[in-house]
Design a protein around this motif. Sequence first.
Motif, PDB file in Angstrom:
ATOM      1  N   SER A  97       0.823  -1.208   0.000  1.00  0.00           N
ATOM      2  CA  SER A  97       0.000   0.000   0.000  1.00  0.00           C
ATOM      3  C   SER A  97       0.856   1.257   0.000  1.00  0.00           C
ATOM      4  N   LEU A  98       1.889   1.271   0.816  1.00  0.00           N
ATOM      5  CA  LEU A  98       2.780   2.430   0.856  1.00  0.00           C
ATOM      6  C   LEU A  98       3.534   2.615  -0.451  1.00  0.00           C
ATOM      7  N   SER A  99       4.025   1.528  -1.009  1.00  0.00           N
ATOM      8  CA  SER A  99       4.766   1.651  -2.264  1.00  0.00           C
ATOM      9  C   SER A  99       3.854   2.051  -3.421  1.00  0.00           C
ATOM     10  N   THR A 100       2.615   1.609  -3.399  1.00  0.00           N
ATOM     11  CA  THR A 100       1.666   2.010  -4.432  1.00  0.00           C
ATOM     12  C   THR A 100       1.346   3.488  -4.327  1.00  0.00           C
ATOM     13  N   SER A 101       1.157   3.974  -3.104  1.00  0.00           N
ATOM     14  CA  SER A 101       0.838   5.393  -2.948  1.00  0.00           C
ATOM     15  C   SER A 101       2.033   6.290  -3.272  1.00  0.00           C
TER      16      SER A 101
END
Length: 70
Positions: A18-22
């Motif tokens: 989720s963090l890397s996608t955002s």
Amino acid sequence: MGFSVTTLVFAVIGIVASLSTSICFNRGPSANLFHLTLVLTATTCCWMMWAIVYLAQMKPLIVPILSEGE
């Protein structure tokens, strides 16, 4: 590895994804919410599939019954 350890691994993978996608796909609040929803849904579905298979092996529903001749 036990059930709780693997559940924790899935949670960490979901948070990192989720963090890397955002960070990588920052295209506005609407797109970020959509990407976050996709990542969390995929992580939850993968965890549920793993949990169902893991728990089904602990206590199977069908027990083989051997006949006297075998």
